[in-house]
Design a protein around this motif. Structure first.
Motif, PDB file in Angstrom:
ATOM      1  N   SER A 167       0.852  -1.195   0.000  1.00  0.00           N
ATOM      2  CA  SER A 167       0.000   0.000   0.000  1.00  0.00           C
ATOM      3  C   SER A 167       0.887   1.243   0.000  1.00  0.00           C
ATOM      4  CB  SER A 167      -0.911   0.025   1.233  1.00  0.00           C
ATOM      5  OG  SER A 167      -1.865  -1.005   1.182  1.00  0.00           O
ATOM      6  N   GLU A 168       0.479   2.255  -0.733  1.00  0.00           N
ATOM      7  CA  GLU A 168       1.232   3.509  -0.761  1.00  0.00           C
ATOM      8  C   GLU A 168       0.750   4.494   0.302  1.00  0.00           C
ATOM      9  OE1 GLU A 168       1.469   5.308  -4.591  1.00  0.00           O
ATOM     10  OE2 GLU A 168       2.126   3.460  -5.592  1.00  0.00           O
ATOM     11  N   TRP A 169      -0.474   4.300   0.756  1.00  0.00           N
ATOM     12  CA  TRP A 169      -1.059   5.237   1.710  1.00  0.00           C
ATOM     13  C   TRP A 169      -1.638   4.502   2.917  1.00  0.00           C
ATOM     14  CZ3 TRP A 169      -0.495  10.417   0.859  1.00  0.00           C
ATOM     15  CH2 TRP A 169      -0.179  10.816  -0.441  1.00  0.00           C
ATOM     16  N   PHE A 170      -1.520   5.119   4.068  1.00  0.00           N
ATOM     17  CA  PHE A 170      -2.089   4.633   5.327  1.00  0.00           C
ATOM     18  C   PHE A 170      -3.150   5.638   5.755  1.00  0.00           C
ATOM     19  CE2 PHE A 170      -2.347   4.828   9.920  1.00  0.00           C
ATOM     20  CZ  PHE A 170      -2.352   3.498  10.328  1.00  0.00           C
ATOM     21  N   LEU A 171      -4.375   5.160   5.957  1.00  0.00           N
ATOM     22  CA  LEU A 171      -5.476   6.032   6.358  1.00  0.00           C
ATOM     23  C   LEU A 171      -6.032   5.582   7.699  1.00  0.00           C
ATOM     24  CD1 LEU A 171      -7.584   8.247   5.895  1.00  0.00           C
ATOM     25  CD2 LEU A 171      -8.897   6.619   4.511  1.00  0.00           C
ATOM     26  N   GLY A 172      -5.811   6.393   8.739  1.00  0.00           N
ATOM     27  CA  GLY A 172      -6.387   6.133  10.047  1.00  0.00           C
ATOM     28  C   GLY A 172      -7.741   6.804  10.169  1.00  0.00           C
ATOM     29  N   MET A 173      -8.744   6.054  10.628  1.00  0.00           N
ATOM     30  CA  MET A 173     -10.079   6.620  10.803  1.00  0.00           C
ATOM     31  C   MET A 173     -10.645   6.210  12.152  1.00  0.00           C
ATOM     32  SD  MET A 173     -11.970   6.589   7.126  1.00  0.00           S
ATOM     33  CE  MET A 173     -13.069   7.846   7.792  1.00  0.00           C
ATOM     34  N   ASP A 174     -11.405   7.118  12.765  1.00  0.00           N
ATOM     35  CA  ASP A 174     -12.014   6.837  14.059  1.00  0.00           C
ATOM     36  C   ASP A 174     -13.402   6.241  13.895  1.00  0.00           C
ATOM     37  OD1 ASP A 174      -9.817   7.667  15.423  1.00  0.00           O
ATOM     38  OD2 ASP A 174     -10.723   9.471  16.283  1.00  0.00           O
ATOM     39  N   ALA A 175     -13.844   5.547  14.933  1.00  0.00           N
ATOM     40  CA  ALA A 175     -15.113   4.829  14.875  1.00  0.00           C
ATOM     41  C   ALA A 175     -16.323   5.746  14.829  1.00  0.00           C
ATOM     42  CB  ALA A 175     -15.228   3.887  16.074  1.00  0.00           C
ATOM     43  N   ASP A 176     -16.161   7.013  15.188  1.00  0.00           N
ATOM     44  CA  ASP A 176     -17.308   7.914  15.201  1.00  0.00           C
ATOM     45  C   ASP A 176     -17.495   8.669  13.890  1.00  0.00           C
ATOM     46  OD1 ASP A 176     -15.099   9.541  15.380  1.00  0.00           O
ATOM     47  OD2 ASP A 176     -15.637  10.460  17.295  1.00  0.00           O
ATOM     48  N   THR A 177     -16.690   8.355  12.871  1.00  0.00           N
ATOM     49  CA  THR A 177     -16.789   9.070  11.606  1.00  0.00           C
ATOM     50  C   THR A 177     -17.821   8.433  10.678  1.00  0.00           C
ATOM     51  OG1 THR A 177     -14.933   7.777  10.739  1.00  0.00           O
ATOM     52  CG2 THR A 177     -14.433   9.928  11.672  1.00  0.00           C
ATOM     53  N   GLN A 178     -18.329   9.247   9.754  1.00  0.00           N
ATOM     54  CA  GLN A 178     -19.307   8.791   8.768  1.00  0.00           C
ATOM     55  C   GLN A 178     -18.839   9.263   7.391  1.00  0.00           C
ATOM     56  OE1 GLN A 178     -23.312   9.895   9.960  1.00  0.00           O
ATOM     57  NE2 GLN A 178     -22.898   9.470  12.112  1.00  0.00           N
ATOM     58  N   PRO A 179     -18.076   8.437   6.670  1.00  0.00           N
ATOM     59  CA  PRO A 179     -17.491   8.866   5.398  1.00  0.00           C
ATOM     60  C   PRO A 179     -18.479   8.780   4.248  1.00  0.00           C
ATOM     61  CG  PRO A 179     -16.816   6.625   5.899  1.00  0.00           C
ATOM     62  CD  PRO A 179     -17.606   7.100   7.094  1.00  0.00           C
ATOM     63  N   SER A 180     -18.355   9.711   3.313  1.00  0.00           N
ATOM     64  CA  SER A 180     -19.125   9.624   2.081  1.00  0.00           C
ATOM     65  C   SER A 180     -18.500   8.546   1.197  1.00  0.00           C
ATOM     66  CB  SER A 180     -19.122  10.967   1.355  1.00  0.00           C
ATOM     67  OG  SER A 180     -17.872  11.163   0.705  1.00  0.00           O
ATOM     68  N   PRO A 181     -19.230   8.026   0.217  1.00  0.00           N
ATOM     69  CA  PRO A 181     -18.688   6.944  -0.623  1.00  0.00           C
ATOM     70  C   PRO A 181     -17.411   7.316  -1.373  1.00  0.00           C
ATOM     71  CG  PRO A 181     -21.066   7.072  -0.868  1.00  0.00           C
ATOM     72  CD  PRO A 181     -20.658   8.279  -0.081  1.00  0.00           C
ATOM     73  N   LYS A 182     -17.184   8.597  -1.625  1.00  0.00           N
ATOM     74  CA  LYS A 182     -16.005   9.017  -2.388  1.00  0.00           C
ATOM     75  C   LYS A 182     -14.935   9.648  -1.510  1.00  0.00           C
ATOM     76  CE  LYS A 182     -18.619   9.706  -6.670  1.00  0.00           C
ATOM     77  NZ  LYS A 182     -19.017  10.680  -7.729  1.00  0.00           N
ATOM     78  N   LEU A 183     -15.006   9.410  -0.205  1.00  0.00           N
ATOM     79  CA  LEU A 183     -14.029  10.021   0.701  1.00  0.00           C
ATOM     80  C   LEU A 183     -12.604   9.651   0.328  1.00  0.00           C
ATOM     81  CD1 LEU A 183     -13.074  11.447   3.334  1.00  0.00           C
ATOM     82  CD2 LEU A 183     -13.330   9.225   4.446  1.00  0.00           C
ATOM     83  N   VAL A 184     -12.312   8.349   0.234  1.00  0.00           N
ATOM     84  CA  VAL A 184     -10.934   7.914   0.032  1.00  0.00           C
ATOM     85  C   VAL A 184     -10.395   8.376  -1.314  1.00  0.00           C
ATOM     86  CG1 VAL A 184      -9.371   5.940  -0.082  1.00  0.00           C
ATOM     87  CG2 VAL A 184     -11.237   5.951   1.597  1.00  0.00           C
ATOM     88  N   SER A 185     -11.196   8.224  -2.375  1.00  0.00           N
ATOM     89  CA  SER A 185     -10.732   8.657  -3.690  1.00  0.00           C
ATOM     90  C   SER A 185     -10.466  10.155  -3.704  1.00  0.00           C
ATOM     91  CB  SER A 185     -11.743   8.281  -4.769  1.00  0.00           C
ATOM     92  OG  SER A 185     -12.987   8.908  -4.550  1.00  0.00           O
ATOM     93  N   SER A 186     -11.326  10.928  -3.064  1.00  0.00           N
ATOM     94  CA  SER A 186     -11.155  12.385  -3.027  1.00  0.00           C
ATOM     95  C   SER A 186      -9.917  12.769  -2.211  1.00  0.00           C
ATOM     96  CB  SER A 186     -12.392  13.037  -2.413  1.00  0.00           C
ATOM     97  OG  SER A 186     -13.565  12.644  -3.085  1.00  0.00           O
ATOM     98  N   LEU A 187      -9.729  12.108  -1.091  1.00  0.00           N
ATOM     99  CA  LEU A 187      -8.620  12.442  -0.196  1.00  0.00           C
ATOM    100  C   LEU A 187      -7.276  12.126  -0.835  1.00  0.00           C
ATOM    101  CD1 LEU A 187      -7.834  13.489   2.585  1.00  0.00           C
ATOM    102  CD2 LEU A 187      -8.210  11.198   3.500  1.00  0.00           C
TER     103      LEU A 187
END
Length: 383
Positions: A122-142
């Motif tokens: 993997s080229e990227w590491f994404l840490g996310m918390d349990a209280d978040t609510q991501p949109s379907p395009k969050l990762v691609s956009s980020l």
């Protein structure tokens, strides 16, 4: 004498918001990003709030290679919810972190374990918390935003979901303590020790995280996200903090009391700051956020007369009315960062400047106290 220089510093930071990057927009995935991201989620008794995150992660597109949930022996059924999500999405992996070492805080320890278990391809590491609510395009956009702007690490400020009257009143006042001390999301900070970050959504190049030893440099920090970001910035890497309100929501705490107790005790950022920086920030907050309301109210309560010998009183009054005017004006600037449609007493958001003295007191209390308990774990005083 103490308020004027603080007001000038605060205004210089607010004005920078005019040249900040716009909030990131949802972006469609690109084939060349296939399998580039490992997502890691630390959990400890998150059954009451993790379901929106799990549902949101299953809707992420093919940039996500794997979703590693690192559970710290939850007792409320959190692992069962993760397993249920994994039954329909093979990207999910559930692991239990090793026993917490005495010199680590639980959250960075879980994230470090997730980093060690993540794919080296993997080229990227994404840490996310349990209280978040991501949109379907969050990762691609980020990821696309990070590549476009050349960030080695980028985190997002979310849209906060508020539900109850007390939090509608208090939470924006606590948020303002960050906006007065640091540049707005979308402004690239030049000084490493003024960098801001949000661990709720925290994307970093894997090679960069490897070069700093994962989370080891933030292992004993209760604000590990900011500590790690500042360490990475100090190493010469480019760090960004952007407005993610269009792609990320978060429901942090239930009510004003929990907001006061949980969020308030980490907002001082003392684990990521020098003592001089902490007390300098407290001076600024007291001057421009804590004092204006009491000073203006005191004038009208005690009815101080205006004459030649009291001309300084008039100047003091004008200054503090101006600071209150700026503060109420800032509500329009941050309104887009709040989801109030389902909130009870949503109108209290517009009265949140009245909670400013209380918010400053909370930062002061946090700055002079070391947490003894966090997320149900007990810590020694010297942590």
């Amino acid at each position: 004498m103490i308020q004027v220089p603080a007001a000038l510093i605060m205004l210089s930071r607010i004005f920078k918001g005019a040249i900040r990057y716009s909030p990131i927009e949802p972006q469609n995935p690109k084939p060349d990003l296939l399998g580039k991201v490992s997502v890691v989620v630390p959990t400890l008794n998150e059954a009451q709030r993790i379901s929106p995150l799990l549902a949101g992660l299953t809707r992420q597109t093919y940039e996500v290679k794997e979703i590693i949930v690192v559970d710290s022996n939850s007792k409320d059924g959190t692992p069962d919810l993760v397993k249920a999500a994994g039954a329909g999405d093979p990207r999910f992996k559930l692991i239990t972190d090793d026993p917490l070492p005495s010199d680590w805080v639980g959250r960075p320890w879980a994230l470090h374990n997730g980093f060690l278990h993540s794919s080296e391809t993997s080229e990227w590491f994404l840490g996310m918390d349990a209280d978040t609510q991501p949109s379907p395009k969050l990762v691609s956009s980020l990821v696309q935003t990070a590549i476009t702007h050349g960030y080695d690490l980028v985190s997002l400020s979310p849209k906060f979901i508020l539900k109850y009257p007390g939090e509608c009143w208090l939470q924006p006042a606590l948020l303002m303590t960050l906006l007065y001390r640091f540049e707005s999301a979308g402004v690239d900070t030049q000084a490493a020790q003024r960098v801001m970050a949000n661990g709720q959504c925290y994307l970093c190049r894997r090679s960069v995280l490897t070069s700093v030893g994962g989370y080891t440099s933030a292992k004993s920090s209760f604000c590990d996200d900011v500590t790690l970001a500042r360490n990475i910035a100090s190493a010469g890497f480019k760090v960004g903090f952007l407005d993610g309100a269009k792609v990320l929501k978060v429901r942090m705490y239930e009510g004003a009391l929990q907001t006061w107790q949980e969020w308030g005790r980490s907002l001082d950022l003392k684990d990521a700051s020098s003592r001089a920086q902490i007390w300098g920030d407290l001076w600024l907050l007291t001057s421009v956020q804590g004092l204006p309301l009491p000073i203006v109210l005191s004038y009208f309560i005690f009815k101080v007369p205006f004459d030649a010998s009291f001309s300084f009183v008039l100047l003091l009054l004008i200054l503090n009315i101006f600071l209150l005017f700026v503060r109420f004006g800032m509500l329009f600037a941050i309104a887009a960062s709040y989801e109030l449609s389902q909130a009870i007493g949503a109108g209290l958001f517009w009265l949140s400047p009245l909670a400013d003295p209380l918010a400053v007191v909370r930062i002061l209390l946090s700055a002079v106290n070391t947490p003894r308990e966090w997320r149900g774990r007990k810590y020694t005083v010297n942590k």
